[in-house]
Design a protein around this motif. Structure first.
Motif, PDB file in Angstrom:
ATOM      1  N   HIS A  28     171.600  90.647 -61.681  1.00 54.73           N
ATOM      2  CA  HIS A  28     170.157  90.529 -61.438  1.00 54.73           C
ATOM      3  C   HIS A  28     169.812  89.322 -60.562  1.00 54.73           C
ATOM      4  O   HIS A  28     168.982  89.411 -59.671  1.00 54.73           O
ATOM      5  N   PHE A  29     170.454  88.195 -60.822  1.00 58.53           N
ATOM      6  CA  PHE A  29     170.127  86.959 -60.116  1.00 58.53           C
ATOM      7  C   PHE A  29     170.585  86.996 -58.657  1.00 58.53           C
ATOM      8  O   PHE A  29     169.807  86.709 -57.740  1.00 58.53           O
ATOM      9  N   PHE A  32     168.635  89.501 -56.611  1.00 59.77           N
ATOM     10  CA  PHE A  32     167.303  88.978 -56.286  1.00 59.77           C
ATOM     11  C   PHE A  32     167.385  87.966 -55.146  1.00 59.77           C
ATOM     12  O   PHE A  32     166.601  88.018 -54.193  1.00 59.77           O
ATOM     13  N   LEU A 138     167.727  94.730 -54.240  1.00 56.31           N
ATOM     14  CA  LEU A 138     167.302  94.396 -55.610  1.00 56.31           C
ATOM     15  C   LEU A 138     168.064  95.258 -56.611  1.00 56.31           C
ATOM     16  O   LEU A 138     168.518  94.769 -57.639  1.00 56.31           O
ATOM     17  N   TYR A 140     168.284  96.603 -59.220  1.00 58.75           N
ATOM     18  CA  TYR A 140     167.970  96.640 -60.637  1.00 58.75           C
ATOM     19  C   TYR A 140     166.467  96.817 -60.843  1.00 58.75           C
ATOM     20  O   TYR A 140     165.686  96.705 -59.930  1.00 58.75           O
ATOM     21  N   GLN A 141     166.102  97.073 -62.092  1.00 57.90           N
ATOM     22  CA  GLN A 141     164.678  97.186 -62.399  1.00 57.90           C
ATOM     23  C   GLN A 141     164.076  95.800 -62.583  1.00 57.90           C
ATOM     24  O   GLN A 141     164.623  94.972 -63.305  1.00 57.90           O
ATOM     25  N   TYR A 142     162.977  95.580 -61.904  1.00 56.41           N
ATOM     26  CA  TYR A 142     162.191  94.369 -62.060  1.00 56.41           C
ATOM     27  C   TYR A 142     160.749  94.824 -62.245  1.00 56.41           C
ATOM     28  O   TYR A 142     160.279  95.694 -61.511  1.00 56.41           O
ATOM     29  N   PHE A 143     160.077  94.256 -63.198  1.00 54.23           N
ATOM     30  CA  PHE A 143     158.665  94.572 -63.451  1.00 54.23           C
ATOM     31  C   PHE A 143     158.463  96.062 -63.709  1.00 54.23           C
ATOM     32  O   PHE A 143     157.448  96.633 -63.334  1.00 54.23           O
ATOM     33  N   ASP A 146     161.890 100.858 -60.610  1.00 52.43           N
ATOM     34  CA  ASP A 146     163.260 101.189 -60.231  1.00 52.43           C
ATOM     35  C   ASP A 146     163.388 100.984 -58.718  1.00 52.43           C
ATOM     36  O   ASP A 146     163.154 101.890 -57.921  1.00 52.43           O
ATOM     37  N   TRP A 147     163.755  99.773 -58.324  1.00 52.68           N
ATOM     38  CA  TRP A 147     163.794  99.404 -56.906  1.00 52.68           C
ATOM     39  C   TRP A 147     164.840 100.197 -56.139  1.00 52.68           C
ATOM     40  O   TRP A 147     164.677 100.466 -54.947  1.00 52.68           O
TER      41      TRP A 147
END
Length: 182
Positions: A28-29, A32, A138, A140-143, A146-147
Motif C-alpha cells: 500500500h505504501f 501510493f 495505486l 489497492y483500495q483507498y477510500f 477499487d483503483w
C-alpha cells in the motif's frame, strides 16, 4: 541548455528509476508513493511545455528530451505493471510498439525534411495513458475505491486512442509524402 523547461523534463526522466524501484516492493505504501511520483512527473510534462513557450526556452535538447521522457516514464511503468500482473502484457506490447513505430516514422520523415507535429489525438492519448497509469499504480483500495478497476477501464480507452492516434499519424504522414512526391 539546462533552463527551467529542460530541468523539469530531466526531473521527469530521473523519477523513472525511483518509481520502478518502488514498484519492486509492492504494498500500500510503496504503491501510493509511486502513484504520487508518477502524478508529479505527469504534471511536469504539462509544465515544461508551458514554461518553454512562455519564457521562450524552446531548445533542441528539449525537443529531444520531452518525448523521450514521456516514453521512458509510460513504458517503464507499463512494463512494471505487467511484471506485477496488474496489466496484461498484450496491452503494453501494443502501446510500446505504437510508440516505436511513430518514433521511427518521425525519424524517416525528418530525414526527408518533413515534419508532422503531434496532433490532438496524440496528446489525448498521452493524457489518457497518464490518467490510467496513476490509478493502476495505486492498485489497492483507498477510500473504498477499487483503483485498479478504475485504471483498467481508463487504460482500455487509452489503448483505443493509442491505436487510433498511431493510425492517424501514419495516414497524415502518408498524405504529406504523397503531396511532396508530386
Amino acid at each position: 541548455m539546462f533552463n527551467l523547461a529542460n530541468s523539469l523534463t530531466l526531473g521527469r526522466v530521473l523519477t523513472v528509476p525511483v518509481i520502478v524501484l518502488l514498484m519492486y516492493f509492492p504494498n500500500h505504501f510503496t504503491a501510493f508513493l509511486a502513484a504520487v511520483l508518477f502524478f508529479i512527473a505527469s504534471v511536469t510534462d504539462v509544465m515544461d511545455g508551458i514554461v518553454a513557450r512562455r519564457q521562450n526556452q524552446v531548445t533542441n535538447l528539449g525537443k529531444f528530451l520531452d518525448p523521450l521522457a514521456d516514453k521512458l516514464l509510460i513504458g517503464s511503468v507499463l512494463i512494471m505493471l505487467v511484471e506485477l500482473g496488474w496489466v496484461p502484457a498484450w496491452i503494453t506490447i501494443i502501446i510500446i510498439c505504437r510508440e516505436l513505430a511513430v518514433t521511427g516514422l518521425r525519424a524517416i520523415a525528418m530525414e526527408k525534411g518533413l515534419v508532422l507535429a503531434a496532433d490532438k489525438f496524440g496528446k489525448m492519448k498521452t493524457v489518457c495513458q497518464s490518467f490510467a497509469l496513476g490509478p493502476l499504480l495505486l492498485n489497492y483500495q483507498y477510500f473504498g475505491v477499487d483503483w485498479h478497476r478504475v485504471g483498467t477501464y481508463i487504460l482500455y480507452v487509452a489503448l483505443f486512442l493509442t491505436v487510433f492516434s498511431g493510425a492517424n499519424y501514419m495516414y497524415n504522414l502518408y498524405k504529406i509524402w504523397l503531396s511532396n512526391d508530386q
